[in-house]
Structure formats: C-alpha cells, structure tokens
Design an enzyme around this catalytic site. Structure first.
Site, PDB file in Angstrom:
ATOM      1  N   GLU A  96      -6.794 -20.557 -16.943  1.00 48.55           N
ATOM      2  CA  GLU A  96      -7.327 -21.599 -15.495  1.00 48.55           C
ATOM      3  C   GLU A  96      -7.953 -22.668 -15.901  1.00 48.55           C
ATOM      4  O   GLU A  96      -9.064 -22.285 -15.960  1.00 48.55           O
ATOM      5  CB  GLU A  96      -7.704 -20.365 -14.258  1.00 48.55           C
ATOM      6  CG  GLU A  96      -8.489 -20.818 -12.625  1.00 48.55           C
ATOM      7  CD  GLU A  96      -9.433 -20.453 -12.749  1.00 48.55           C
ATOM      8  OE1 GLU A  96      -9.359 -20.166 -10.846  1.00 48.55           O
ATOM      9  OE2 GLU A  96     -10.683 -20.183 -12.405  1.00 48.55           O
ATOM     10  N   ASP A 112      -9.238 -15.922 -17.026  1.00 44.24           N
ATOM     11  CA  ASP A 112     -10.273 -16.705 -15.786  1.00 44.24           C
ATOM     12  C   ASP A 112     -11.491 -17.680 -15.486  1.00 44.24           C
ATOM     13  O   ASP A 112     -12.051 -17.676 -16.539  1.00 44.24           O
ATOM     14  CB  ASP A 112     -10.547 -15.514 -14.816  1.00 44.24           C
ATOM     15  CG  ASP A 112     -11.152 -15.695 -13.138  1.00 44.24           C
ATOM     16  OD1 ASP A 112     -11.290 -16.221 -12.477  1.00 44.24           O
ATOM     17  OD2 ASP A 112     -12.463 -15.585 -12.667  1.00 44.24           O
ATOM     18  N   ASP A 162      -5.558 -10.297 -15.172  1.00 39.85           N
ATOM     19  CA  ASP A 162      -6.286 -11.062 -15.041  1.00 39.85           C
ATOM     20  C   ASP A 162      -7.634 -11.400 -15.979  1.00 39.85           C
ATOM     21  O   ASP A 162      -7.716  -9.702 -16.376  1.00 39.85           O
ATOM     22  CB  ASP A 162      -6.667 -11.131 -13.728  1.00 39.85           C
ATOM     23  CG  ASP A 162      -7.130 -12.528 -13.168  1.00 39.85           C
ATOM     24  OD1 ASP A 162      -7.714 -13.138 -13.589  1.00 39.85           O
ATOM     25  OD2 ASP A 162      -6.786 -12.542 -11.968  1.00 39.85           O
ATOM     26  N   ASP A 222      -1.576  -1.347  -3.816  1.00 39.98           N
ATOM     27  CA  ASP A 222      -1.872  -1.107  -5.149  1.00 39.98           C
ATOM     28  C   ASP A 222      -1.586  -1.210  -6.090  1.00 39.98           C
ATOM     29  O   ASP A 222       0.113  -1.469  -5.705  1.00 39.98           O
ATOM     30  CB  ASP A 222      -2.444   1.094  -4.846  1.00 39.98           C
ATOM     31  CG  ASP A 222      -1.448   1.779  -4.383  1.00 39.98           C
ATOM     32  OD1 ASP A 222      -0.298   1.411  -3.783  1.00 39.98           O
ATOM     33  OD2 ASP A 222      -1.403   2.158  -2.624  1.00 39.98           O
ATOM     34  N   HIS A 227      -4.443 -17.097  -4.888  1.00 34.01           N
ATOM     35  CA  HIS A 227      -4.512 -16.399  -4.095  1.00 34.01           C
ATOM     36  C   HIS A 227      -5.939 -17.423  -3.639  1.00 34.01           C
ATOM     37  O   HIS A 227      -7.253 -16.885  -2.962  1.00 34.01           O
ATOM     38  CB  HIS A 227      -5.415 -15.241  -4.521  1.00 34.01           C
ATOM     39  CG  HIS A 227      -6.289 -15.501  -5.792  1.00 34.01           C
ATOM     40  ND1 HIS A 227      -5.554 -16.256  -7.020  1.00 34.01           N
ATOM     41  CD2 HIS A 227      -7.178 -15.107  -6.111  1.00 34.01           C
ATOM     42  CE1 HIS A 227      -6.765 -15.877  -8.607  1.00 34.01           C
ATOM     43  NE2 HIS A 227      -7.876 -15.594  -7.611  1.00 34.01           N
ATOM     44  N   ASP A 228      -6.498 -18.569  -4.652  1.00 28.42           N
ATOM     45  CA  ASP A 228      -7.504 -18.979  -4.211  1.00 28.42           C
ATOM     46  C   ASP A 228      -7.436 -20.827  -3.232  1.00 28.42           C
ATOM     47  O   ASP A 228      -8.547 -21.725  -3.343  1.00 28.42           O
ATOM     48  CB  ASP A 228      -8.196 -19.961  -5.234  1.00 28.42           C
ATOM     49  CG  ASP A 228      -8.609 -18.883  -5.761  1.00 28.42           C
ATOM     50  OD1 ASP A 228      -9.278 -18.248  -5.478  1.00 28.42           O
ATOM     51  OD2 ASP A 228      -8.951 -18.800  -7.474  1.00 28.42           O
ATOM     52  N   ASP A 258       0.763  -1.583   0.170  1.00 25.26           N
ATOM     53  CA  ASP A 258       0.276  -0.070   0.712  1.00 25.26           C
ATOM     54  C   ASP A 258       1.007   1.289  -0.501  1.00 25.26           C
ATOM     55  O   ASP A 258       1.475   1.811   1.144  1.00 25.26           O
ATOM     56  CB  ASP A 258      -0.651   0.237   1.495  1.00 25.26           C
ATOM     57  CG  ASP A 258      -1.685   1.365   1.286  1.00 25.26           C
ATOM     58  OD1 ASP A 258      -1.496   2.204   0.318  1.00 25.26           O
ATOM     59  OD2 ASP A 258      -2.308   1.212   2.641  1.00 25.26           O
TER      60      ASP A 258
HETATM   61  C1  NOJ Z   1     -11.389 -17.865  -9.788  1.00 23.77           C
HETATM   62  C2  NOJ Z   1     -10.500 -17.019  -9.230  1.00 23.77           C
HETATM   63  O1  NOJ Z   1      -9.455 -17.183  -8.894  1.00 23.77           O
HETATM   64  C3  NOJ Z   1     -11.393 -17.115  -7.977  1.00 23.77           C
HETATM   65  O2  NOJ Z   1     -10.708 -16.298  -6.697  1.00 23.77           O
HETATM   66  C4  NOJ Z   1     -12.426 -16.576  -8.454  1.00 23.77           C
HETATM   67  O3  NOJ Z   1     -13.452 -16.273  -7.314  1.00 23.77           O
HETATM   68  C5  NOJ Z   1     -13.347 -17.200  -9.310  1.00 23.77           C
HETATM   69  N1  NOJ Z   1     -12.621 -17.796 -10.700  1.00 23.77           N
HETATM   70  C6  NOJ Z   1     -14.746 -16.470 -10.012  1.00 23.77           C
HETATM   71  O4  NOJ Z   1     -14.149 -15.062 -10.774  1.00 23.77           O
END
Ligand code: NOJ
Length: 563
Positions: free
Chosen positions: A259, A202, A99, A30, A331-332, A22
């Site tokens: 993805e 995505d 993304d 940011d 991040h998931d 930040d």
């Molecule tokens: C995959 C992304 O990595 C995830 O963070 C997101 O919640 C879903 N697709 C929906 O866009």
C-alpha cells in the site's frame, strides 16, 4: 522487467472479513464464512484472496489496530478456522494474502502495555516516546491521519507523549529499533509457515519518520501539518524495505503488494522492479487525484476523463518495468460505481464499462467484495450512522470549516469508508443473506435489487460480465497478450474515451466510452468483438459508433489471419 512470476496471470479479490459472510449468526462476518464462499469465488475466476485484518483487535480502526499478531480475533474464528481456510483455498487453487499491519499496533498490544509500565525499558524503545515539554510545546506539529495531533499522553505518565500517525489507539512502532524489525520478520515468517502466499502491506510508507521531529509548515489553520506531508522528506526508507525483502520476502518467495502512496515515478523500479521491495503495489494515481490537504469537504470527485488520464500516465510510466495492482475499490474508498460514474452512467452498463476499462490494464486486477455486483454507496441520515473513525473526523472538519450540518453530512456520506464496509449483498432475503443475526452495521437498502442471487440468474448481469473478464484473462489464446502485452493508448484526445491496445502475440483494442454521448472511432483493420457490454455495436462504414457507456474488447486481425 524480464522475469515472469506465477501471480502475473491471476485475478485477486479483497475480502473485508467483518462484512463478507457471517456463518454463525453473530452479525459479524467470519473465516468460516469465507470458506463457505470459496466456490463462489472460484466460479468468479478468483485465484488470490487478500483478507483485511482478522487478528485480535479492539477494532478501533476495524482491525488495523492489532493486539496480537499470532492469533485470530474470536469474532472472526480461530487459528484452526484459518488453517482450514488456507487448505480449502489451496484445494481450489486459490492463494491467501493476509494484511501486514506493522507501522503501528494497538494500544492494547502487550508491547504497548509494557511500554506504559516501563517507558525507559525494552518495550518503551518499541515506540516513539518523548518527554513532554513543560511549556506544552509538542515535539512536532504533525496532524494524525484521523485528526488531531500525532502526540498523545502516555497512559500513566503525564510527563511523556507517544506518537501515533493514525488513531491514538494505533501507536507507531519504532522501526529504527532493530528489535522491532526482528519482531516483524518473526511475524511474517510465522504466517508464511502456516501456508499463506504473502501479504498486502499496510501503510508502509509511514514506517520511517522524518527525524529528528520538527515542525512543518501548517496545512490547515489548526497550525498542524498533515502527517503525509512529512513523508516527502524521508529519503532512506529503502534501507528498511531492502532488509525486509532480503530477510523474509525473498527466502519465502512471498507475494507482497504494497500500500504505497508515493508519487515519484522515478522511484518505481526500486519499489516493484525486478529486485524491488515488493512484488507489486497498487496504482493509486486516480485515488489521490482530487484530494485536498484541507479535508474531504474540499475534495473533488474526479471525472472519468481525469480517471483515464491518471491510468494512462501510470501505465505508460510503469510500462514493463514492473507490475501494478489495479483497483477501482477497496475498504478505504466509496463504492466505485458511486464515485467514478456520474448519476446518468450509474447503471449496469456503466459499471460494466468501468470494469472492462480497468480490468484490461496491464497489471494484477483486484476486485473488492461487492464490486462484482455493482454495490453502491448507501444513504446516511446522521453522523450517528457512521462507524468509521475517519468519517467522523472528516464530518467534524467540514463543520469546523463552516459547512452546515447538512452539507457536512453530504460530504461525509459521499466519501465515507463505511460505504464499502456494509455487508456483502448475497440475496434479497433478510439482511441481504449476510447474517441470520443482527448485522454489526446496517445493510444497504438497495440489496433488494443489487444482490448475488439475482445476478446469478441473469446471463447479462454484471456478475456474469466479471466472470467473462476473468475467463478471458485465463483463456490460453489471449493470456499472453492480456497479462504481459504492451499497453498502448490511442485516441487520447477524445474526451471521455479510454482506448488502448494490449499488444502481445495478439492485438487487442479496448474501447471504453466513459460518458453518455456517443463517440465515433475509426477502425480500418478487420476485427472481431471479444466482449461487449451491449448487445450490438453500431457501425458506419469503417467507423464504430460507441453508445454512451459502451465498452468493447476487439481483437484486431491481420489480413493474413482468418476470422
Ligand atoms: C490503511 C488501511 O487500508 C486503512 O483501513 C487503515 O485505517 C490505515 N492504513 C491504518 O492502518
């Protein structure tokens, strides 16, 4: 695969902008914060950065719900900041991937607003809108990824429903409509013109639905079927992907990383072969292992042996037909150290061993922010501590399945996506040096000892180990072998040992002892040690005795070569 591409010998890094750095003290990372850290990334050996969504968004799903594809969310900065970031990155030889989130947009996007105003008009056709059956029966019994039916009443039209495979604030775009596809190509072209190198793409397997809508066998006792299950029956997604590749990816020479959750190995060449839909896709074989259709509460944390078997199978299958993108974090996911390493291996030695094991696989390695310093999962005390919509849903699913609140908390905390979304730990100063303000989500208290500053000072830190790995990948003597060499697994039956050759103009042997017990490996070839996560390596005649969590890269030397 005959073609060699400019990006094959690179190392990539994923940034989750909200939590990276930040620069203005509002508690949210940011774009300027990313620019400020470009030298850090360069120094780490990074050549490609993937930035998770930074477009205007209500942030219902942290930016994966886009309300304007042609701008930057003011919380992250401005388009000028993005231009500056692209230019500063380029100056350092770093390429930027954004993304591309086009399976769905936000319900606050003007397309959806207009669809609500006039469901039968032009924008109504951008979405899947169905008449509500007076009996109350829904068009199909699919469950959205974040819980509940995929159908939601269309705002202002109680007689109509719209489809959302993810959250209800993420209405699905109707790719069957050529106008929608044109919109997508326009977005891609617009960003490519701004100077990015390409996209991480995505949820792309969701763009084609199993039509006509129909019920599927329920996967839980709520009578609904997981949306992901329905994708298994979609056969012609290739039509859309071919078109997108030909219309915008190829003409722009875009680097595209899909993805893709798809377990049919026989289709891989269509996806990432020489004329594949994408340049590359993530190997998620070990990510899906252990998952359950019932939810996180029924999920199983995989063992290191299972991890090993997954990657060996995936690598063997892809061989030289394509180029995977290799990850252990994003991040998931929970933090890799907490997910893959058992408590006894969850230390710098274990983290280095895991790093070496995946980084030397054939493919493009991605490092997720904080992975390079070994950030770990955090502690959550109550459901109120969670920000992520999917964690909140899974907590409830676990409670509904009969787990106590304490047990449900444990499950949710273990797998929560928030673990990876906590602020990057730069220093042991206030808020881990992430912000001078109040961070949007609390900092992991372990920042006092896991942080960049501390690891910069220590030659044997994990951070410096990652630097050695990226340097080796770039080393002109080894690049050919590490990037394009063959992957040949060995000692496969030795439990907990991930061992493979990378063979090109050199012969490298990667040995990762992914367990606490020592393991012996017989090697009768002369060799030198290129990298070792411990000070020494024990030998017993021609046996190497690997300590628990020891990882080494050896170069095998032919007798006619000089050591
Ligand atoms: C995959 C992304 O990595 C995830 O963070 C997101 O919640 C879903 N697709 C929906 O866009």
């Amino acid at each position: 695969m005959s073609r060699r591409e400019w990006w094959h010998d690179k190392t990539a890094y994923q940034i989750y902008p909200k939590s990276f750095f930040d620069s203005d003290g509002n508690g949210i990372g940011d774009l300027k914060g990313i620019t400020d850290k470009l030298d850090y990334l360069k120094d780490l050996g990074i050549d490609i950065i993937w930035i998770s969504p930074c477009y205007p968004s209500p942030l219902a799903d942290q930016g994966y719900d886009i309300s304007d594809y042609y701008d930057i969310d003011p919380r992250f900065g401005t388009l000028e900041d993005m231009d500056e970031l692209i230019a500063e990155a380029r100056r350092r030889g770093i390429s930027i991937l954004l993304d591309l989130v086009v399976n769905h947009c936000s319900d606050e996007h003007e397309w959806f607003r207009k669809a609500c105003e006039e469901p039968d008009g032009r924008y109504g056709k951008y979405f899947y809108i169905e008449d509500r059956d007076p009996s109350g029966k829904l068009p199909c019994n699919w469950r959205s990824y974040f819980g509940g039916s995929v159908w939601e009443p269309l705002p202002g039209h109680p007689d109509k429903l719209y489809l959302h495979m993810f959250h209800k604030k993420q209405p699905d775009l109707n790719w069957e409509n050529p106008e929608v596809r044109e919109e997508v190509y326009r977005i891609i072209q617009w960003w490519m013109n701004r100077g990015i190198a390409g996209f991480r793409i995505d949820a792309i397997m969701n763009i084609r639905k199993a039509l006509p809508f129909a019920d599927y066998p329920a996967t839980r006792n709520d009578g609904l079927c997981d949306a992901s299950e329905t994708l298994e029956t979609v056969e012609d997604i290739g039509d859309f992907l071919d078109e997108m590749r030909d219309r915008v990816f190829i003409p722009n020479n875009a680097l595209t990383i899909g993805e893709v959750f798809h377990d049919k190995y026989e289709d891989l060449e269509d996806f990432i072969g020489d004329n594949g839909y994408f340049s590359s896709m993530f190997d998620f074989s070990h990510v899906v292992k252990g998952q359950s259709l019932l939810g996180w509460y029924d999920r199983r944390q995989i063992t290191t042996e299972e991890y090993k078997r997954c990657v060996i199978e995936a690598q063997r299958f892809i061989s030289d037909k394509g180029f995977y993108s290799n990850v252990i974090e994003n991040h998931d996911r929970p933090r890799a150290a907490s997910y893959y390493l058992p408590p006894e291996g969850r230390n710098e030695t274990g983290k280095k061993c895991l790093a070496l094991a995946y980084f030397m696989l054939r493919g493009l390695p991605f490092i997720y922010q904080g992975q390079e310093i070994g950030m770990e999962n955090t502690l959550f005390d109550s459901p109120d501590d969670f920000d992520d919509i999917s964690t909140l849903d899974e907590y409830q699913v676990a409670v509904d399945a009969g787990l106590s609140e304490k047990e449900a908390m444990e499950v949710a905390a273990l797998y929560s996506r928030d673990n990876a979304r906590l602020p990057m730990q730069w220093a042991d100063s206030r808020n881990a040096g992430f912000t001078s303000g109040d961070p949007w989500i609390s900092v992991n208290p372990d920042y006092t000892y896991i942080n960049v500053c501390e690891q910069e000072k220590r030659a044997d830190s994990l951070l410096n180990f990652y630097r050695q790995l990226t340097a080796l990948r770039k080393d002109p003597d080894y690049r050919e072998t590490i990037v394009w060499g063959e992957f040949i697994p060995v000692y496969e039956d030795q439990e907990g040992l991930l061992a493979y050759h990378r063979k090109g103009d050199r012969d490298l042997l990667i040995l990762a002892n992914l367990k606490s017990q020592t393991q012996t490996v017989h090697i009768d070839t002369e060799h030198r040690v290129l990298l070792n996560n411990m000070e020494d390596i024990r030998r017993n005649n021609s046996d190497l005795v690997l300590e628990g969590w020891q990882g080494v890269i050896l170069e095998l030397v032919r007798s006619d070569q000089q050591i």
